[in-house]
Design a protein around this motif. Structure first.
Motif, mmCIF file in Angstrom:
data_model
loop_
_atom_site.group_PDB
_atom_site.id
_atom_site.type_symbol
_atom_site.label_atom_id
_atom_site.label_comp_id
_atom_site.label_asym_id
_atom_site.label_seq_id
_atom_site.Cartn_x
_atom_site.Cartn_y
_atom_site.Cartn_z
ATOM 1 N N SER A 105 0.864 -1.183 0.000
ATOM 2 C CA SER A 105 0.000 0.000 0.000
ATOM 3 C C SER A 105 0.895 1.226 0.000
ATOM 4 O O SER A 105 1.909 1.261 0.686
ATOM 5 C CB SER A 105 -0.894 0.016 1.239
ATOM 6 O OG SER A 105 -1.636 -1.176 1.330
ATOM 7 N N THR A 130 -3.218 8.776 4.327
ATOM 8 C CA THR A 130 -4.186 7.950 3.621
ATOM 9 C C THR A 130 -3.412 7.013 2.712
ATOM 10 O O THR A 130 -2.615 7.455 1.871
ATOM 11 C CB THR A 130 -5.163 8.802 2.790
ATOM 12 O OG1 THR A 130 -5.850 9.693 3.664
ATOM 13 C CG2 THR A 130 -6.167 7.925 2.048
ATOM 14 N N GLU A 132 -3.324 3.772 -0.057
ATOM 15 C CA GLU A 132 -4.119 3.140 -1.112
ATOM 16 C C GLU A 132 -3.565 1.763 -1.407
ATOM 17 O O GLU A 132 -2.365 1.595 -1.626
ATOM 18 C CB GLU A 132 -4.101 3.999 -2.375
ATOM 19 C CG GLU A 132 -4.985 3.428 -3.475
ATOM 20 C CD GLU A 132 -5.037 4.336 -4.690
ATOM 21 O OE1 GLU A 132 -6.155 4.654 -5.120
ATOM 22 O OE2 GLU A 132 -3.961 4.714 -5.190
ATOM 23 N N GLY A 136 -7.394 -0.349 -5.118
ATOM 24 C CA GLY A 136 -8.048 0.954 -5.069
ATOM 25 C C GLY A 136 -8.719 1.286 -3.751
ATOM 26 O O GLY A 136 -9.169 2.413 -3.563
ATOM 27 N N THR A 137 -8.823 0.317 -2.841
ATOM 28 C CA THR A 137 -9.386 0.613 -1.525
ATOM 29 C C THR A 137 -8.378 1.421 -0.716
ATOM 30 O O THR A 137 -7.177 1.411 -1.014
ATOM 31 C CB THR A 137 -9.761 -0.678 -0.767
ATOM 32 O OG1 THR A 137 -8.580 -1.484 -0.632
ATOM 33 C CG2 THR A 137 -10.843 -1.464 -1.507
ATOM 34 N N THR A 138 -8.872 2.128 0.291
ATOM 35 C CA THR A 138 -7.994 2.991 1.078
ATOM 36 C C THR A 138 -8.186 2.765 2.573
ATOM 37 O O THR A 138 -9.183 2.176 2.991
ATOM 38 C CB THR A 138 -8.266 4.478 0.787
ATOM 39 O OG1 THR A 138 -9.615 4.784 1.143
ATOM 40 C CG2 THR A 138 -8.011 4.823 -0.663
#
Length: 149
Positions: A105, A130, A132, A136-138
């Motif tokens: 990530s 933040t 990722e 595409g999820t965070t």
């Protein structure tokens, strides 16, 4: 010759911890580093001097025959550890990545705030980033550290 700092264990009073919040993807367990590595490096197209702090969280095993996969949290900060907030999007010498097994990530926004440490041998910081995932999820990753320079 490029000088490299290689310290793999924590001195007394040093730590690196992180927690994940607002997760839209796979769950992320609390991160408590058991060891770390610091490297001096040049980053970005302009080859800016930076420091890479890699913290490793490897859960202890009950037996010598079995090992658990390590998780890694890597922070890149400006070389001279200037006090203050440093945004991820501001320059190539500020970045965060998280690796769990083969999943990586990347930090897409947020900041690393370098704070005054307990003494001149250490660097202290807090981060709120933040992250990722590849799908595409965070998730929000917040943490604190104090490590030997």
């Amino acid at each position: 010759m490029n000088a490299v700092i290689r310290q793999t264990s924590f001195a007394p009073g040093n730590f690196l911890t992180a927690k994940a919040f607002a997760n839209s993807g796979a769950p992320v367990a609390d991160f408590i580093a058991s060891s770390r590595l610091i490297d001096a490096l040049k980053v970005g197209p302009d080859k800016v001097n930076a420091v890479q702090i890699t913290a490793i969280d490897r859960p202890p095993s009950a037996t010598k025959a079995k090992t658990y996969a390590a998780r890694e949290l890597t922070l890149i900060v400006p070389k001279n550890f200037p006090i203050g907030k440093h945004a991820l999007s501001s320059s190539s010498d500020v970045a965060v990545s998280y690796k769990d097994g083969t999943a990586i990530s990347e930090g897409i926004s947020g900041d690393i705030e370098i704070k005054p440490a307990s003494d001149q041998k250490n660097v202290a910081a807090a981060f709120n980033v933040t992250m990722e995932n590849a799908d595409g999820t965070t998730f929000q990753l917040k943490g604190d550290l104090q490590v030997l320079k």
